[in-house]
Design a protein around this motif. Structure first.
Motif, PDB file in Angstrom:
ATOM      1  N   LYS A 120       0.850  -1.185   0.000  1.00  0.00           N
ATOM      2  CA  LYS A 120       0.000   0.000   0.000  1.00  0.00           C
ATOM      3  C   LYS A 120       0.888   1.238   0.000  1.00  0.00           C
ATOM      4  CE  LYS A 120      -3.818  -2.199   2.535  1.00  0.00           C
ATOM      5  NZ  LYS A 120      -4.610  -2.218   3.794  1.00  0.00           N
ATOM      6  N   GLY A 121       0.575   2.171  -0.854  1.00  0.00           N
ATOM      7  CA  GLY A 121       1.383   3.377  -0.956  1.00  0.00           C
ATOM      8  C   GLY A 121       2.529   3.267  -1.942  1.00  0.00           C
ATOM      9  N   SER A 122       2.633   2.105  -2.620  1.00  0.00           N
ATOM     10  CA  SER A 122       3.716   1.903  -3.588  1.00  0.00           C
ATOM     11  C   SER A 122       3.395   2.517  -4.940  1.00  0.00           C
ATOM     12  CB  SER A 122       3.991   0.411  -3.769  1.00  0.00           C
ATOM     13  OG  SER A 122       2.862  -0.246  -4.319  1.00  0.00           O
ATOM     14  N   GLY A 123       2.153   2.950  -5.110  1.00  0.00           N
ATOM     15  CA  GLY A 123       1.761   3.526  -6.390  1.00  0.00           C
ATOM     16  C   GLY A 123       1.316   2.486  -7.392  1.00  0.00           C
ATOM     17  N   ILE A 124       1.146   1.240  -6.934  1.00  0.00           N
ATOM     18  CA  ILE A 124       0.718   0.165  -7.831  1.00  0.00           C
ATOM     19  C   ILE A 124      -0.764  -0.111  -7.607  1.00  0.00           C
ATOM     20  CG2 ILE A 124       1.091  -2.225  -8.548  1.00  0.00           C
ATOM     21  CD1 ILE A 124       3.879  -2.056  -7.272  1.00  0.00           C
ATOM     22  N   SER A 125      -1.561   0.258  -8.563  1.00  0.00           N
ATOM     23  CA  SER A 125      -2.999   0.004  -8.475  1.00  0.00           C
ATOM     24  C   SER A 125      -3.489  -0.830  -9.654  1.00  0.00           C
ATOM     25  CB  SER A 125      -3.783   1.324  -8.437  1.00  0.00           C
ATOM     26  OG  SER A 125      -3.491   2.117  -9.575  1.00  0.00           O
ATOM     27  N   SER A 126      -2.638  -1.019 -10.649  1.00  0.00           N
ATOM     28  CA  SER A 126      -2.973  -1.827 -11.819  1.00  0.00           C
ATOM     29  C   SER A 126      -1.694  -2.483 -12.325  1.00  0.00           C
ATOM     30  CB  SER A 126      -3.589  -0.965 -12.926  1.00  0.00           C
ATOM     31  OG  SER A 126      -2.627  -0.056 -13.430  1.00  0.00           O
ATOM     32  N   PRO A 127      -1.793  -3.535 -13.145  1.00  0.00           N
ATOM     33  CA  PRO A 127      -0.601  -4.220 -13.643  1.00  0.00           C
ATOM     34  C   PRO A 127       0.418  -3.306 -14.321  1.00  0.00           C
ATOM     35  CG  PRO A 127      -2.536  -5.539 -14.088  1.00  0.00           C
ATOM     36  CD  PRO A 127      -3.035  -4.226 -13.550  1.00  0.00           C
ATOM     37  N   SER A 128      -0.046  -2.306 -15.040  1.00  0.00           N
ATOM     38  CA  SER A 128       0.885  -1.417 -15.744  1.00  0.00           C
ATOM     39  C   SER A 128       1.771  -0.641 -14.777  1.00  0.00           C
ATOM     40  CB  SER A 128       0.111  -0.445 -16.638  1.00  0.00           C
ATOM     41  OG  SER A 128      -0.767   0.357 -15.857  1.00  0.00           O
ATOM     42  N   ASP A 129       1.313  -0.493 -13.535  1.00  0.00           N
ATOM     43  CA  ASP A 129       2.084   0.253 -12.534  1.00  0.00           C
ATOM     44  C   ASP A 129       3.281  -0.533 -12.003  1.00  0.00           C
ATOM     45  OD1 ASP A 129       0.293   2.410 -12.652  1.00  0.00           O
ATOM     46  OD2 ASP A 129      -1.035   1.472 -11.181  1.00  0.00           O
ATOM     47  N   LEU A 130       3.399  -1.822 -12.389  1.00  0.00           N
ATOM     48  CA  LEU A 130       4.527  -2.630 -11.934  1.00  0.00           C
ATOM     49  C   LEU A 130       5.836  -2.198 -12.580  1.00  0.00           C
ATOM     50  CD1 LEU A 130       2.914  -6.204 -12.055  1.00  0.00           C
ATOM     51  CD2 LEU A 130       3.537  -4.916  -9.998  1.00  0.00           C
ATOM     52  N   LYS A 131       5.757  -1.496 -13.686  1.00  0.00           N
ATOM     53  CA  LYS A 131       6.960  -1.092 -14.414  1.00  0.00           C
ATOM     54  C   LYS A 131       7.874  -0.261 -13.522  1.00  0.00           C
ATOM     55  CE  LYS A 131       8.327   0.420 -19.027  1.00  0.00           C
ATOM     56  NZ  LYS A 131       7.836   0.880 -20.344  1.00  0.00           N
ATOM     57  N   GLY A 132       9.129  -0.700 -13.455  1.00  0.00           N
ATOM     58  CA  GLY A 132      10.120   0.009 -12.661  1.00  0.00           C
ATOM     59  C   GLY A 132      10.127  -0.365 -11.185  1.00  0.00           C
ATOM     60  N   LYS A 133       9.258  -1.285 -10.763  1.00  0.00           N
ATOM     61  CA  LYS A 133       9.157  -1.657  -9.362  1.00  0.00           C
ATOM     62  C   LYS A 133      10.048  -2.854  -9.025  1.00  0.00           C
ATOM     63  CE  LYS A 133       6.022   1.479  -8.611  1.00  0.00           C
ATOM     64  NZ  LYS A 133       6.308   2.693  -7.806  1.00  0.00           N
ATOM     65  N   THR A 134      10.345  -3.001  -7.736  1.00  0.00           N
ATOM     66  CA  THR A 134      11.171  -4.108  -7.245  1.00  0.00           C
ATOM     67  C   THR A 134      10.268  -5.150  -6.604  1.00  0.00           C
ATOM     68  OG1 THR A 134      13.039  -2.622  -6.812  1.00  0.00           O
ATOM     69  CG2 THR A 134      13.053  -4.760  -5.696  1.00  0.00           C
ATOM     70  N   LEU A 135      10.362  -6.386  -7.110  1.00  0.00           N
ATOM     71  CA  LEU A 135       9.481  -7.457  -6.669  1.00  0.00           C
ATOM     72  C   LEU A 135      10.291  -8.664  -6.199  1.00  0.00           C
ATOM     73  CD1 LEU A 135       7.062  -7.281  -9.750  1.00  0.00           C
ATOM     74  CD2 LEU A 135       6.767  -6.129  -7.537  1.00  0.00           C
ATOM     75  N   GLY A 136       9.950  -9.190  -5.044  1.00  0.00           N
ATOM     76  CA  GLY A 136      10.633 -10.358  -4.509  1.00  0.00           C
ATOM     77  C   GLY A 136       9.912 -11.638  -4.871  1.00  0.00           C
ATOM     78  N   VAL A 137      10.680 -12.696  -5.184  1.00  0.00           N
ATOM     79  CA  VAL A 137      10.113 -13.991  -5.534  1.00  0.00           C
ATOM     80  C   VAL A 137      11.207 -15.061  -5.449  1.00  0.00           C
ATOM     81  CG1 VAL A 137      10.547 -13.677  -8.010  1.00  0.00           C
ATOM     82  CG2 VAL A 137       8.752 -15.243  -7.258  1.00  0.00           C
TER      83      VAL A 137
END
Length: 340
Positions: A120-137
Protein backbone atom coordinates in the motif's frame (compact mmCIF):
# COMPACT_ATOMS: atom_id res chain seq x y z
CA UNK A 1 -13.46 -47.33 -1.24
CA UNK A 2 -14.70 -45.69 1.93
CA UNK A 3 -13.67 -42.08 2.15
CA UNK A 4 -14.85 -41.14 5.69
CA UNK A 5 -12.08 -40.86 8.26
CA UNK A 6 -12.23 -39.19 11.66
CA UNK A 7 -9.50 -37.78 13.86
CA UNK A 8 -9.74 -40.93 15.96
CA UNK A 9 -9.62 -43.00 12.80
CA UNK A 10 -6.20 -41.56 12.04
CA UNK A 11 -5.03 -42.48 15.52
CA UNK A 12 -6.32 -46.01 14.97
CA UNK A 13 -4.32 -46.10 11.76
CA UNK A 14 -1.25 -45.12 13.74
CA UNK A 15 -1.86 -47.87 16.33
CA UNK A 16 -2.21 -50.47 13.59
CA UNK A 17 1.09 -49.21 12.17
CA UNK A 18 2.77 -49.53 15.55
CA UNK A 19 1.56 -53.12 15.92
CA UNK A 20 2.67 -53.96 12.40
CA UNK A 21 6.09 -52.47 13.02
CA UNK A 22 6.41 -54.37 16.31
CA UNK A 23 5.56 -57.68 14.65
CA UNK A 24 7.84 -57.09 11.67
CA UNK A 25 11.42 -58.21 11.42
CA UNK A 26 14.27 -56.14 12.95
CA UNK A 27 15.52 -55.38 9.46
CA UNK A 28 12.18 -53.87 8.51
CA UNK A 29 12.04 -51.75 11.66
CA UNK A 30 15.51 -50.42 10.96
CA UNK A 31 14.69 -49.08 7.50
CA UNK A 32 15.29 -45.37 7.11
CA UNK A 33 14.18 -42.70 4.66
CA UNK A 34 14.88 -38.98 4.31
CA UNK A 35 11.91 -36.85 3.26
CA UNK A 36 11.78 -33.14 2.50
CA UNK A 37 8.87 -30.80 3.11
CA UNK A 38 8.16 -27.08 2.80
CA UNK A 39 6.24 -24.48 4.76
CA UNK A 40 2.94 -24.69 2.90
CA UNK A 41 -0.14 -24.87 5.13
CA UNK A 42 -1.44 -28.41 4.53
CA UNK A 43 -2.71 -31.43 6.51
CA UNK A 44 0.58 -33.27 5.98
CA UNK A 45 2.06 -31.19 8.81
CA UNK A 46 -0.25 -32.93 11.29
CA UNK A 47 0.90 -36.37 10.13
CA UNK A 48 4.53 -35.27 10.47
CA UNK A 49 4.00 -33.73 13.90
CA UNK A 50 2.14 -36.75 15.24
CA UNK A 51 4.55 -39.25 13.64
CA UNK A 52 1.70 -40.97 11.81
CA UNK A 53 3.99 -41.86 8.89
CA UNK A 54 6.51 -43.58 11.14
CA UNK A 55 3.79 -45.41 13.05
CA UNK A 56 2.05 -46.66 9.92
CA UNK A 57 5.17 -47.73 8.00
CA UNK A 58 7.63 -48.80 10.70
CA UNK A 59 10.32 -46.73 9.01
CA UNK A 60 12.62 -44.25 10.71
CA UNK A 61 12.08 -40.95 8.89
CA UNK A 62 14.53 -38.06 8.83
CA UNK A 63 12.59 -34.90 7.99
CA UNK A 64 14.24 -31.96 6.20
CA UNK A 65 12.52 -28.61 5.85
CA UNK A 66 13.28 -26.54 2.73
CA UNK A 67 12.56 -22.87 2.13
CA UNK A 68 11.99 -23.41 -1.59
CA UNK A 69 11.33 -26.10 -4.14
CA UNK A 70 14.58 -25.29 -5.90
CA UNK A 71 16.54 -26.27 -2.81
CA UNK A 72 14.45 -29.41 -2.37
CA UNK A 73 15.18 -30.42 -5.97
CA UNK A 74 18.90 -29.83 -5.47
CA UNK A 75 18.75 -32.18 -2.50
CA UNK A 76 16.89 -34.77 -4.58
CA UNK A 77 19.43 -34.50 -7.40
CA UNK A 78 22.33 -35.05 -4.99
CA UNK A 79 20.66 -38.03 -3.32
CA UNK A 80 20.29 -36.18 0.00
CA UNK A 81 16.54 -36.93 0.14
CA UNK A 82 14.53 -39.94 -1.05
CA UNK A 83 11.22 -38.09 -1.32
CA UNK A 84 10.31 -34.42 -1.12
CA UNK A 85 7.53 -31.92 -1.57
CA UNK A 86 8.09 -29.27 -4.24
CA UNK A 87 6.07 -27.00 -6.50
CA UNK A 88 5.20 -27.89 -10.07
CA UNK A 89 7.71 -25.39 -11.47
CA UNK A 90 10.79 -26.88 -9.76
CA UNK A 91 9.42 -30.37 -10.48
CA UNK A 92 9.17 -29.46 -14.17
CA UNK A 93 12.72 -28.09 -14.05
CA UNK A 94 13.93 -31.32 -12.43
CA UNK A 95 12.20 -33.45 -15.06
CA UNK A 96 13.57 -31.32 -17.89
CA UNK A 97 17.06 -31.72 -16.44
CA UNK A 98 16.63 -35.48 -16.38
CA UNK A 99 16.65 -36.05 -12.62
CA UNK A 100 15.64 -39.66 -11.95
CA UNK A 101 12.43 -39.01 -10.02
CA UNK A 102 8.66 -39.37 -10.33
CA UNK A 103 5.60 -37.47 -9.14
CA UNK A 104 3.54 -39.79 -6.94
CA UNK A 105 1.00 -37.43 -5.32
CA UNK A 106 -0.48 -33.99 -5.87
CA UNK A 107 -0.29 -32.31 -2.47
CA UNK A 108 -2.54 -29.42 -3.35
CA UNK A 109 -3.93 -27.37 -6.19
CA UNK A 110 -2.43 -23.99 -5.29
CA UNK A 111 -5.41 -21.88 -6.40
CA UNK A 112 -5.57 -18.67 -4.29
CA UNK A 113 -2.87 -19.79 -1.82
CA UNK A 114 -0.15 -17.99 -3.79
CA UNK A 115 -0.54 -14.35 -4.75
CA UNK A 116 1.22 -11.28 -6.01
CA UNK A 117 0.87 -8.71 -3.23
CA UNK A 118 1.89 -5.05 -3.63
CA UNK A 119 2.61 -2.60 -0.86
CA UNK A 120 0.00 0.00 0.00
CA UNK A 121 1.38 3.38 -0.96
CA UNK A 122 3.72 1.90 -3.59
CA UNK A 123 1.76 3.53 -6.39
CA UNK A 124 0.72 0.16 -7.83
CA UNK A 125 -3.00 0.00 -8.48
CA UNK A 126 -2.97 -1.83 -11.82
CA UNK A 127 -0.60 -4.22 -13.64
CA UNK A 128 0.88 -1.42 -15.74
CA UNK A 129 2.08 0.25 -12.53
CA UNK A 130 4.53 -2.63 -11.93
CA UNK A 131 6.96 -1.09 -14.41
CA UNK A 132 10.12 0.01 -12.66
CA UNK A 133 9.16 -1.66 -9.36
CA UNK A 134 11.17 -4.11 -7.24
CA UNK A 135 9.48 -7.46 -6.67
CA UNK A 136 10.63 -10.36 -4.51
CA UNK A 137 10.11 -13.99 -5.53
CA UNK A 138 11.90 -17.32 -4.92
CA UNK A 139 13.44 -18.21 -8.29
CA UNK A 140 12.44 -21.48 -10.01
CA UNK A 141 9.38 -21.73 -7.74
CA UNK A 142 5.72 -21.91 -8.71
CA UNK A 143 5.39 -18.23 -7.84
CA UNK A 144 8.38 -17.38 -10.07
CA UNK A 145 6.72 -19.24 -12.94
CA UNK A 146 3.45 -17.40 -12.35
CA UNK A 147 5.23 -14.08 -11.89
CA UNK A 148 6.79 -14.42 -15.33
CA UNK A 149 3.50 -15.57 -16.82
CA UNK A 150 1.68 -12.64 -15.19
CA UNK A 151 4.17 -10.15 -16.62
CA UNK A 152 3.65 -11.69 -20.05
CA UNK A 153 -0.14 -11.35 -19.70
CA UNK A 154 0.28 -7.75 -18.53
CA UNK A 155 2.35 -6.86 -21.60
CA UNK A 156 5.54 -6.47 -19.54
CA UNK A 157 8.93 -8.22 -19.59
CA UNK A 158 11.54 -9.00 -16.94
CA UNK A 159 13.40 -5.89 -18.09
CA UNK A 160 10.44 -3.72 -17.10
CA UNK A 161 10.68 -4.73 -13.42
CA UNK A 162 13.41 -5.68 -10.97
CA UNK A 163 12.91 -9.28 -9.87
CA UNK A 164 14.91 -10.22 -6.79
CA UNK A 165 15.53 -13.86 -5.84
CA UNK A 166 14.37 -14.13 -2.21
CA UNK A 167 13.30 -16.97 0.05
CA UNK A 168 10.06 -16.48 2.07
CA UNK A 169 11.79 -15.31 5.25
CA UNK A 170 13.91 -12.83 3.31
CA UNK A 171 10.79 -11.49 1.57
CA UNK A 172 9.14 -10.74 4.91
CA UNK A 173 12.28 -8.98 6.17
CA UNK A 174 12.68 -6.96 2.96
CA UNK A 175 8.98 -6.04 3.05
CA UNK A 176 9.24 -4.81 6.62
CA UNK A 177 12.31 -2.70 5.72
CA UNK A 178 10.54 -1.25 2.69
CA UNK A 179 13.12 -2.66 0.26
CA UNK A 180 10.58 -4.20 -2.11
CA UNK A 181 7.35 -2.94 -3.66
CA UNK A 182 5.71 -6.34 -3.97
CA UNK A 183 6.19 -10.09 -3.79
CA UNK A 184 4.69 -13.27 -5.20
CA UNK A 185 4.71 -15.78 -2.36
CA UNK A 186 2.82 -18.33 -0.21
CA UNK A 187 1.93 -18.59 3.48
CA UNK A 188 3.02 -17.87 6.13
CA UNK A 189 4.93 -15.04 4.39
CA UNK A 190 1.86 -14.27 2.28
CA UNK A 191 -0.32 -13.69 5.32
CA UNK A 192 2.28 -11.37 6.82
CA UNK A 193 2.64 -9.07 3.82
CA UNK A 194 -1.11 -9.06 3.19
CA UNK A 195 -1.51 -7.13 6.45
CA UNK A 196 -0.32 -3.91 4.80
CA UNK A 197 -0.51 -4.95 1.17
CA UNK A 198 -3.04 -5.48 -1.59
CA UNK A 199 -3.47 -8.64 -3.68
CA UNK A 200 -2.94 -7.77 -7.33
CA UNK A 201 -3.54 -11.28 -8.71
CA UNK A 202 -3.56 -14.87 -7.44
CA UNK A 203 -2.39 -18.15 -8.95
CA UNK A 204 -6.01 -19.24 -9.33
CA UNK A 205 -6.63 -16.55 -11.95
CA UNK A 206 -3.34 -17.27 -13.71
CA UNK A 207 -4.16 -21.00 -13.72
CA UNK A 208 -7.51 -20.17 -15.32
CA UNK A 209 -5.58 -18.36 -18.05
CA UNK A 210 -3.92 -21.65 -18.98
CA UNK A 211 -0.89 -22.14 -16.73
CA UNK A 212 -1.92 -24.22 -13.67
CA UNK A 213 0.40 -24.78 -10.72
CA UNK A 214 0.37 -27.33 -7.92
CA UNK A 215 2.55 -28.72 -5.13
CA UNK A 216 3.53 -32.35 -5.47
CA UNK A 217 5.34 -35.16 -3.72
CA UNK A 218 8.17 -36.60 -5.78
CA UNK A 219 10.34 -39.61 -5.07
CA UNK A 220 13.62 -40.99 -6.35
CA UNK A 221 12.88 -43.83 -8.76
CA UNK A 222 15.63 -45.93 -7.26
CA UNK A 223 13.93 -45.50 -3.87
CA UNK A 224 10.40 -46.29 -5.06
CA UNK A 225 11.57 -49.42 -6.87
CA UNK A 226 13.01 -50.79 -3.64
CA UNK A 227 10.36 -49.43 -1.25
CA UNK A 228 7.08 -49.53 -3.17
CA UNK A 229 5.15 -50.74 -0.13
CA UNK A 230 6.39 -47.83 1.95
CA UNK A 231 5.32 -45.33 -0.72
CA UNK A 232 1.77 -46.70 -0.80
CA UNK A 233 1.55 -46.76 3.02
CA UNK A 234 2.89 -43.20 3.15
CA UNK A 235 0.31 -42.01 0.62
CA UNK A 236 -2.44 -43.79 2.54
CA UNK A 237 -1.60 -41.69 5.61
CA UNK A 238 -1.59 -38.55 3.45
CA UNK A 239 -4.98 -39.45 1.98
CA UNK A 240 -6.52 -40.08 5.41
CA UNK A 241 -5.11 -36.85 6.84
CA UNK A 242 -6.39 -34.83 3.88
CA UNK A 243 -9.81 -36.42 4.31
CA UNK A 244 -9.81 -35.50 7.98
CA UNK A 245 -9.32 -31.86 6.97
CA UNK A 246 -11.90 -31.96 4.18
CA UNK A 247 -14.53 -33.54 6.42
CA UNK A 248 -14.04 -30.76 8.98
CA UNK A 249 -13.44 -27.88 6.59
CA UNK A 250 -16.72 -26.09 7.26
CA UNK A 251 -16.05 -25.75 10.98
CA UNK A 252 -12.26 -25.88 10.84
CA UNK A 253 -10.78 -23.62 13.50
CA UNK A 254 -7.44 -22.60 14.97
CA UNK A 255 -7.76 -25.07 17.85
CA UNK A 256 -8.21 -28.12 15.61
CA UNK A 257 -5.23 -30.51 16.01
CA UNK A 258 -4.34 -30.12 12.32
CA UNK A 259 -4.22 -26.32 12.60
CA UNK A 260 -2.08 -26.55 15.74
CA UNK A 261 0.42 -28.84 13.98
CA UNK A 262 0.50 -26.67 10.85
CA UNK A 263 1.35 -23.60 12.91
CA UNK A 264 3.98 -25.53 14.88
CA UNK A 265 5.85 -26.86 11.85
CA UNK A 266 5.60 -23.77 9.64
CA UNK A 267 6.24 -21.08 12.22
CA UNK A 268 2.93 -19.43 11.42
CA UNK A 269 0.10 -18.45 13.73
CA UNK A 270 -2.66 -20.97 14.38
CA UNK A 271 -5.21 -18.17 14.01
CA UNK A 272 -4.11 -17.70 10.39
CA UNK A 273 -4.20 -21.39 9.45
CA UNK A 274 -7.95 -21.86 8.74
CA UNK A 275 -8.16 -19.01 6.21
CA UNK A 276 -4.83 -19.90 4.58
CA UNK A 277 -5.73 -23.58 4.15
CA UNK A 278 -9.12 -22.68 2.71
CA UNK A 279 -7.29 -21.14 -0.26
CA UNK A 280 -5.91 -24.54 -1.31
CA UNK A 281 -7.70 -27.48 -2.89
CA UNK A 282 -6.60 -30.92 -1.62
CA UNK A 283 -7.40 -33.66 -4.18
CA UNK A 284 -9.03 -36.90 -3.03
CA UNK A 285 -7.64 -40.30 -4.07
CA UNK A 286 -10.21 -40.43 -6.86
CA UNK A 287 -9.12 -36.95 -7.97
CA UNK A 288 -5.48 -38.05 -7.91
CA UNK A 289 -6.20 -40.97 -10.24
CA UNK A 290 -8.40 -38.96 -12.59
CA UNK A 291 -7.36 -37.26 -15.82
CA UNK A 292 -7.27 -33.98 -13.88
CA UNK A 293 -4.08 -35.03 -12.12
CA UNK A 294 -2.05 -38.27 -12.20
CA UNK A 295 -4.22 -40.41 -14.46
CA UNK A 296 -4.56 -40.71 -18.26
CA UNK A 297 -0.81 -40.88 -18.91
CA UNK A 298 0.29 -38.24 -21.45
CA UNK A 299 -3.19 -36.68 -21.47
CA UNK A 300 -3.30 -36.23 -17.70
CA UNK A 301 -3.38 -32.83 -16.06
CA UNK A 302 -0.12 -33.25 -14.15
CA UNK A 303 1.80 -34.31 -17.25
CA UNK A 304 0.37 -31.45 -19.29
CA UNK A 305 1.20 -28.98 -16.50
CA UNK A 306 4.81 -30.19 -16.40
CA UNK A 307 5.03 -29.89 -20.19
CA UNK A 308 3.58 -26.37 -20.28
CA UNK A 309 5.72 -25.22 -17.37
CA UNK A 310 8.85 -26.65 -18.98
CA UNK A 311 8.09 -24.92 -22.27
CA UNK A 312 7.72 -21.64 -20.42
CA UNK A 313 10.94 -22.21 -18.46
CA UNK A 314 12.78 -22.93 -21.71
CA UNK A 315 11.41 -19.74 -23.24
CA UNK A 316 12.70 -17.85 -20.22
CA UNK A 317 16.06 -19.67 -20.49
CA UNK A 318 15.67 -21.24 -17.04
CA UNK A 319 16.33 -24.72 -18.50
CA UNK A 320 18.42 -25.81 -21.48
CA UNK A 321 16.02 -28.24 -23.14
CA UNK A 322 12.83 -30.29 -23.06
CA UNK A 323 12.16 -33.98 -22.48
CA UNK A 324 10.43 -35.94 -25.27
CA UNK A 325 7.94 -37.50 -22.84
CA UNK A 326 6.97 -36.05 -19.46
CA UNK A 327 4.59 -38.89 -18.64
CA UNK A 328 7.57 -40.98 -17.48
CA UNK A 329 7.90 -38.56 -14.57
CA UNK A 330 4.34 -39.16 -13.30
CA UNK A 331 3.44 -42.45 -11.60
CA UNK A 332 -0.11 -43.02 -10.25
CA UNK A 333 0.45 -46.70 -9.44
CA UNK A 334 1.16 -46.14 -5.73
CA UNK A 335 -1.94 -44.01 -5.23
CA UNK A 336 -3.95 -46.66 -7.11
CA UNK A 337 -3.08 -49.21 -4.40
CA UNK A 338 -4.47 -47.11 -1.54
CA UNK A 339 -7.26 -48.77 0.44
CA UNK A 340 -9.19 -46.52 2.81
Amino acid sequence: MTRNTTFFGMKELALVGVMAATLSSPAMAAKEVTIGYQGMFNPMKYAIDQKLFEDATGYSIKWRKFDSGARAITAMASGAVDMTVAGSSPIASAASNGIDMELVWVMENIADAEALVVRKGSGISSPSDLKGKTLGVPFVSTTHFHMLFALEQFGLTEKDVKLVNMQPGAIVAAWQRGDIDGAFIWDPALGTIKQDGEVLITSKQLSAWGKPTFDGLIASKSFTQSHSGFVTEFLTVLAKTDEEYRSNKEGFSADHPIAVSVAKLTGGKASNVPEAMSLYEFPTVDDQLSCQWLGCEAQGGAVKALEATSQFLLQEKKISGLQPDYSVFVNPSYAAQIEL
